[in-house]
Every structure is written in C-alpha cells, then in structure tokens.
Scaffold this active site. Structure first.
Site, mmCIF file in Angstrom:
data_model
loop_
_atom_site.group_PDB
_atom_site.id
_atom_site.type_symbol
_atom_site.label_atom_id
_atom_site.label_comp_id
_atom_site.label_asym_id
_atom_site.label_seq_id
_atom_site.Cartn_x
_atom_site.Cartn_y
_atom_site.Cartn_z
ATOM 1 N N GLU A 206 0.834 -1.204 0.000
ATOM 2 C CA GLU A 206 0.000 0.000 0.000
ATOM 3 C C GLU A 206 0.872 1.259 0.000
ATOM 4 O O GLU A 206 1.876 1.331 0.699
ATOM 5 C CB GLU A 206 -0.895 -0.018 1.244
ATOM 6 C CG GLU A 206 -1.850 1.160 1.363
ATOM 7 C CD GLU A 206 -2.642 1.130 2.664
ATOM 8 O OE1 GLU A 206 -3.721 1.747 2.703
ATOM 9 O OE2 GLU A 206 -2.190 0.479 3.643
ATOM 10 N N CYS B 147 -5.545 -3.009 2.786
ATOM 11 C CA CYS B 147 -5.231 -2.857 4.201
ATOM 12 C C CYS B 147 -6.456 -3.040 5.109
ATOM 13 O O CYS B 147 -6.904 -4.152 5.323
ATOM 14 C CB CYS B 147 -4.548 -1.515 4.432
ATOM 15 S SG CYS B 147 -3.561 -1.452 5.946
ATOM 16 N N LYS C 136 -9.913 1.972 -1.987
ATOM 17 C CA LYS C 136 -10.073 1.495 -0.612
ATOM 18 C C LYS C 136 -11.427 1.906 -0.052
ATOM 19 O O LYS C 136 -11.781 3.090 -0.036
ATOM 20 C CB LYS C 136 -8.940 2.061 0.250
ATOM 21 C CG LYS C 136 -8.900 1.528 1.684
ATOM 22 C CD LYS C 136 -7.659 2.072 2.387
ATOM 23 C CE LYS C 136 -7.494 1.491 3.787
ATOM 24 N NZ LYS C 136 -6.264 1.999 4.436
#
Length: 316
Positions: free
Chosen positions: A148, A263, A222
């Site tokens: 990331e 994540c 995300k």
C-alpha cells in the site's frame, strides 16, 4: 406491495430458546404467518431491503439494546431473501454462487510479494519498485503484488503531493505507467499495491491491476478508511484527506480470479465473503498496517478468512 408498506406490517420479537440460542421471530401482520429461526445469533447477513427510517429499522434498533451482545446496530434486514430461504432454500443466496474459471497449470504458479522501503523521492520509489518487480519476474513469478502507498510517504500531508491522475495515464501517472510497461515487457500480472489517486477534487487510496498485456484490468479504491485514535500510541485519520471507495473489485486475470481489498478492508469480513461467493481464487490485500494494532489482528484476520472461506489470501 412496496418495501415500506411491507416493513410496516412486519413484527419482530426477541426470544431465548435453549435449543437454538438467541432468535428473532418474524411475523407478517395479515394472517400471522410465522417465520422462525431466520436470524440466528451469528447475524451473518448482508442485505438492505428497507430504508433506514421504516418501522422495521426502528424495531431492530430497539432489539439491539435487548441484550448488549445482540449486534442489531450492524443488521440490515431483507424480507425478500428470507422468504426465499423459507420457500426455495436452493435459491436463498443472492446473488448466487458462481463456478470460478479454470486457472493455468492447475493453479500452480509462482507469486512474488514485494516489500518496499519508501523515501520522499518519488522517482527513486518508482525505480525501486520497478527493479523489485523485474527481479521477481526474472525469477519466475507470474503474479507480483506491491504494498500500500509505495510511491511516497504514508501521511495525510503526502497524499495530495504524490497523488496521480490514473485515468489520464502517461506523465500524469508515472507510477501506473511503469506498472503497465513492466507487466507488458515481462508478461506478468501485477496487483499494483496502492497509490494516492486524484480524481477531480477528491483523493482515493487506489490499487491498479495490470494484465500481462500491460492493460489496466481493474481499479479498486479502498472502501474502509482507517481512522484511529489511541492516546499516547497512535492517531491517524485517513478520512481527513481521502475519500472512501464504494465498489468491491473482483477481476479475472491470467492467474485466476482475484478479489481486491486494501489494508483495513481486511477487517470487514463481508467483503471477503462476497469475493468467495463470486468465485475468487485469491484475495489480495496490499497493506501498510501500523505496529500498534497490527500485531494484534493482522495475521489473525488473514488466517480466519482462509479458514472460514476456503480461499487463498495474499497480503503485503
């Protein structure tokens, strides 16, 4: 009958049954037809049939306080799914599970997970990532996954500075241009970690997936932004700078069907459940998890997903 009218005629009752645990009994106002055991204690539901302010939503809000461990505040109720489950169990899954496509070589291939140290020099970061990808490909990797925010520091101050216009490409997005070029020249699939993406007046934390022809096959923004404040340990609010994505991403590649999260997306099991139901062979989570909460659940969440969903996870 529309959803609001139906919602106003549904009654819910919380009960405790020794043989079945905690249940919610649902009955329809006309005729009192009872549907039992629809909501077991595990509460594994992802549905949204009714607007938030209908009477059923209010009823669920009251139920959430009945025992404190009853997670009513996380529940959205879908009458259609449950009446289907009662009448035609084989059609209860919406959308239905799908048969995944076959993968080359019986699913046997080499994967490279690249861990990269990041500096404030963007050109150096891109060159470093390129060297790592090329080395992995030269050693037989057919799928390469980056971490990331690999092209610049991970901070709210840095996101706008290092952001790129991915859709414009070329000089407007040197990071993804490099990924496309290397994927094509080496004939590999790349899950490009994530970079800060500028789209209009918004910034996103975005992962790009490139096929071996160098074409952009998918882009995942995300969904679950990481906001945390633990006094004396860590305080970070992604939402101060970034905008959350709102679309799950699953893509067919030369190495199989891949679901993408970034994540903190891993913390929300429903996303992985969706990918598994849609036939993903792999789920990739590029990450840069912190060292305060990360050791507590980063590996634990990976193992739990693999065990419960029978899928392979790749995390960086």
């Amino acid at each position: 009958m529309d959803g609001v009218s139906l919602a106003n005629r549904i009654n819910l009752k919380y009960v405790n049954q020794p043989d079945h645990g905690h249940l919610v009994l649902v009955s329809i106002g006309d005729g009192g037809k009872r549907m039992t055991s629809l909501l077991p204690y595990s509460l594994r539901f992802v549905a949204s049939a009714f607007p938030a302010k209908t009477s059923i939503a209010s009823a669920l809000g009251r139920l959430s306080a009945t025992p404190k461990r009853f997670l009513g505040n996380r529940l959205k109720f879908s009458y259609r799914n449950y009446i289907t489950a009662m009448t035609k169990p084989e059609d209860a899954r919406v959308p239905p599970a799908v048969t995944p496509p076959s993968v080359p070589n019986g699913g046997k291939f080499k994967i490279a997970l690249c861990q990269l140290s990041v500096t404030e020099n963007k050109e150096r970061n891109i060159a470093h990532a390129r060297a790592a990808i090329e080395s992995a490909a030269d050693n037989g990797a057919q799928l390469v996954v980056l971490p990331e925010i690999w092209n610049g520091p991970y901070s709210n101050a840095s996101f706008p500075v290092y952001a790129e216009d991915i859709d414009a490409g070329g000089s407007a997005s040197p990071s993804t241009s490099m990924l496309s070029e290397v994927a094509r020249s080496k004939g590999i699939t790349i899950v490009g970690g994530s970079i800060s993406e500028r789209s209009g007046d918004r910034l996103y934390n975005t992962c790009c997936i490139f096929g071996k022809d160098g074409e952009l096959k998918a882009k995942h923004r995300k969904i679950h932004l990481f906001d945390i404040d633990i006094p004396g340990k860590i305080s970070f609010m992604e939402s101060k700078t970034l905008t959350a994505g709102n679309t799950p991403t699953i893509v067919d590649t030369d190495v199989g069907r891949i679901g993408i999260g970034i994540c903190y997306d891993i913390r929300f099991q429903e996303l992985a459940m969706l990918y598994a139901a849609r036939g993903a062979h792999l789920i990739c989570y590029p990450g840069a998890f912190n060292m305060t909460t990360g050791p507590l659940h980063w590996e634990l969440l990976q193992r739990a997903s693999c065990l419960l969903l029978h899928v392979h996870l790749l995390v960086t």
